[in-house]
Design a protein around this motif. Structure first.
Motif, PDB file in Angstrom:
ATOM      1  N   LEU A  37       0.965  -1.297   0.007  1.00  0.00           N
ATOM      2  CA  LEU A  37      -0.169   0.038  -0.005  1.00  0.00           C
ATOM      3  C   LEU A  37       1.060   1.417   0.080  1.00  0.00           C
ATOM      4  CD1 LEU A  37      -2.833  -0.893   2.809  1.00  0.00           C
ATOM      5  CD2 LEU A  37      -2.950  -1.099   0.144  1.00  0.00           C
ATOM      6  N   ASP A  38       0.404   2.112  -0.842  1.00  0.00           N
ATOM      7  CA  ASP A  38       0.991   3.818  -0.737  1.00  0.00           C
ATOM      8  C   ASP A  38      -0.210   4.248  -0.476  1.00  0.00           C
ATOM      9  OD1 ASP A  38      -0.523   4.030  -2.952  1.00  0.00           O
ATOM     10  OD2 ASP A  38       1.221   3.875  -4.285  1.00  0.00           O
ATOM     11  N   SER A  39      -0.089   5.825  -0.341  1.00  0.00           N
ATOM     12  CA  SER A  39      -0.858   6.545   0.174  1.00  0.00           C
ATOM     13  C   SER A  39      -2.168   6.617  -0.660  1.00  0.00           C
ATOM     14  CB  SER A  39      -0.496   8.137   0.358  1.00  0.00           C
ATOM     15  OG  SER A  39       0.034   8.481  -1.043  1.00  0.00           O
ATOM     16  N   LEU A  40      -2.146   6.570  -2.048  1.00  0.00           N
ATOM     17  CA  LEU A  40      -3.082   6.378  -2.821  1.00  0.00           C
ATOM     18  C   LEU A  40      -3.943   5.069  -2.795  1.00  0.00           C
ATOM     19  CD1 LEU A  40      -1.992   8.099  -6.159  1.00  0.00           C
ATOM     20  CD2 LEU A  40      -3.342   9.220  -4.316  1.00  0.00           C
ATOM     21  N   ASP A  41      -3.300   4.013  -2.280  1.00  0.00           N
ATOM     22  CA  ASP A  41      -3.864   2.906  -2.286  1.00  0.00           C
ATOM     23  C   ASP A  41      -4.887   2.984  -0.829  1.00  0.00           C
ATOM     24  OD1 ASP A  41      -2.725   1.495  -4.505  1.00  0.00           O
ATOM     25  OD2 ASP A  41      -0.981   0.883  -3.194  1.00  0.00           O
ATOM     26  N   TYR A  42      -4.583   3.637   0.205  1.00  0.00           N
ATOM     27  CA  TYR A  42      -5.517   3.686   1.339  1.00  0.00           C
ATOM     28  C   TYR A  42      -6.632   4.390   0.845  1.00  0.00           C
ATOM     29  CZ  TYR A  42      -1.885   2.331   4.926  1.00  0.00           C
ATOM     30  OH  TYR A  42      -1.186   1.609   5.617  1.00  0.00           O
ATOM     31  N   ILE A  43      -6.891   5.340   0.019  1.00  0.00           N
ATOM     32  CA  ILE A  43      -7.930   5.790  -0.383  1.00  0.00           C
ATOM     33  C   ILE A  43      -8.634   4.827  -1.334  1.00  0.00           C
ATOM     34  CG2 ILE A  43      -8.974   7.409  -2.183  1.00  0.00           C
ATOM     35  CD1 ILE A  43      -6.495   9.298  -1.855  1.00  0.00           C
ATOM     36  N   ASP A  44      -8.108   3.974  -2.180  1.00  0.00           N
ATOM     37  CA  ASP A  44      -8.879   3.039  -2.621  1.00  0.00           C
ATOM     38  C   ASP A  44      -9.425   1.773  -1.519  1.00  0.00           C
ATOM     39  OD1 ASP A  44      -8.297   3.857  -5.315  1.00  0.00           O
ATOM     40  OD2 ASP A  44      -6.700   2.403  -5.708  1.00  0.00           O
ATOM     41  N   LEU A  45      -8.680   1.619  -0.398  1.00  0.00           N
ATOM     42  CA  LEU A  45      -8.679   0.802   0.729  1.00  0.00           C
ATOM     43  C   LEU A  45     -10.218   1.124   1.165  1.00  0.00           C
ATOM     44  CD1 LEU A  45      -8.476  -1.908   2.124  1.00  0.00           C
ATOM     45  CD2 LEU A  45      -6.859  -0.552   3.578  1.00  0.00           C
ATOM     46  N   VAL A  46     -10.136   2.654   1.435  1.00  0.00           N
ATOM     47  CA  VAL A  46     -11.319   3.035   2.193  1.00  0.00           C
ATOM     48  C   VAL A  46     -12.713   3.078   1.476  1.00  0.00           C
ATOM     49  CG1 VAL A  46     -12.227   5.504   2.656  1.00  0.00           C
ATOM     50  CG2 VAL A  46      -9.923   4.895   3.499  1.00  0.00           C
ATOM     51  N   VAL A  47     -12.627   3.329   0.146  1.00  0.00           N
ATOM     52  CA  VAL A  47     -13.631   3.490  -0.806  1.00  0.00           C
ATOM     53  C   VAL A  47     -14.332   1.809  -0.749  1.00  0.00           C
ATOM     54  CG1 VAL A  47     -14.358   3.324  -3.105  1.00  0.00           C
ATOM     55  CG2 VAL A  47     -12.963   5.109  -2.241  1.00  0.00           C
ATOM     56  N   VAL A  48     -13.152   0.702  -0.877  1.00  0.00           N
ATOM     57  CA  VAL A  48     -13.700  -0.571  -0.895  1.00  0.00           C
ATOM     58  C   VAL A  48     -14.420  -0.894   0.454  1.00  0.00           C
ATOM     59  CG1 VAL A  48     -12.956  -3.006  -1.031  1.00  0.00           C
ATOM     60  CG2 VAL A  48     -11.983  -1.300  -2.599  1.00  0.00           C
ATOM     61  N   ILE A  49     -13.834  -0.757   1.598  1.00  0.00           N
ATOM     62  CA  ILE A  49     -14.529  -0.723   2.731  1.00  0.00           C
ATOM     63  C   ILE A  49     -15.898   0.125   2.716  1.00  0.00           C
ATOM     64  CG2 ILE A  49     -14.668  -0.295   5.367  1.00  0.00           C
ATOM     65  CD1 ILE A  49     -11.322  -0.194   5.135  1.00  0.00           C
ATOM     66  N   GLU A  50     -15.991   1.025   2.619  1.00  0.00           N
ATOM     67  CA  GLU A  50     -17.395   1.923   2.420  1.00  0.00           C
ATOM     68  C   GLU A  50     -18.355   1.353   1.604  1.00  0.00           C
ATOM     69  OE1 GLU A  50     -15.641   6.345   3.913  1.00  0.00           O
ATOM     70  OE2 GLU A  50     -16.117   5.993   1.900  1.00  0.00           O
ATOM     71  N   SER A  51     -17.928   0.893   0.591  1.00  0.00           N
ATOM     72  CA  SER A  51     -18.641   0.315  -0.414  1.00  0.00           C
ATOM     73  C   SER A  51     -19.316  -1.219  -0.322  1.00  0.00           C
ATOM     74  CB  SER A  51     -18.449   0.205  -1.863  1.00  0.00           C
ATOM     75  OG  SER A  51     -17.153  -0.696  -1.920  1.00  0.00           O
ATOM     76  N   ASN A  52     -18.214  -1.881   0.661  1.00  0.00           N
ATOM     77  CA  ASN A  52     -18.626  -3.522   0.910  1.00  0.00           C
ATOM     78  C   ASN A  52     -19.407  -3.332   2.435  1.00  0.00           C
ATOM     79  OD1 ASN A  52     -17.521  -5.912  -0.717  1.00  0.00           O
ATOM     80  ND2 ASN A  52     -16.104  -4.102  -0.932  1.00  0.00           N
ATOM     81  N   PHE A  53     -19.227  -2.484   3.028  1.00  0.00           N
ATOM     82  CA  PHE A  53     -19.662  -2.556   4.681  1.00  0.00           C
ATOM     83  C   PHE A  53     -20.657  -1.469   5.099  1.00  0.00           C
ATOM     84  CE2 PHE A  53     -15.918  -5.409   4.842  1.00  0.00           C
ATOM     85  CZ  PHE A  53     -16.751  -6.598   5.065  1.00  0.00           C
TER      86      PHE A  53
END
Length: 85
Positions: A37-53
């Motif tokens: 993960l880099d800083s942009l990947d953390y944004i992707d991770l947040v989006v994935v969490i929010e959309s899945n949960f």
């Protein structure tokens, strides 16, 4: 939803989103290193969490997350109270 189902769901979307072998995602593994993960990947991770949960993630929520177990615990703490309501 059972804890095992939530963890399986987390591993599934992480493996797909970050193209990582699910076998590498063990509770003691370092989240950042395993997913590269880099800083942009953390944004992707947040989006994935929010959309899945369906809950909002704050950047400061990640300060204590080092391992996959930390990440699982974080998601579980946010998902389970909603299911009990």
């Amino acid at each position: 939803m059972q804890i095992e189902e939530i963890i399986e769901r987390i591993n599934s979307f992480l493996a797909e989103e970050f193209e990582v072998d699910a076998d590498k995602m063990v509770p003691t593994a370092n989240l950042k290193e395993t997913l590269d993960l880099d800083s942009l990947d953390y944004i992707d991770l947040v989006v994935v969490i929010e959309s899945n949960f369906g809950f909002k993630v704050k950047p400061e929520d990640f300060t204590g997350i080092v391992t996959f177990q930390d990440f699982y615990d974080y998601v579980l703490s946010r998902v389970q109270p909603k299911e009990l309501a």
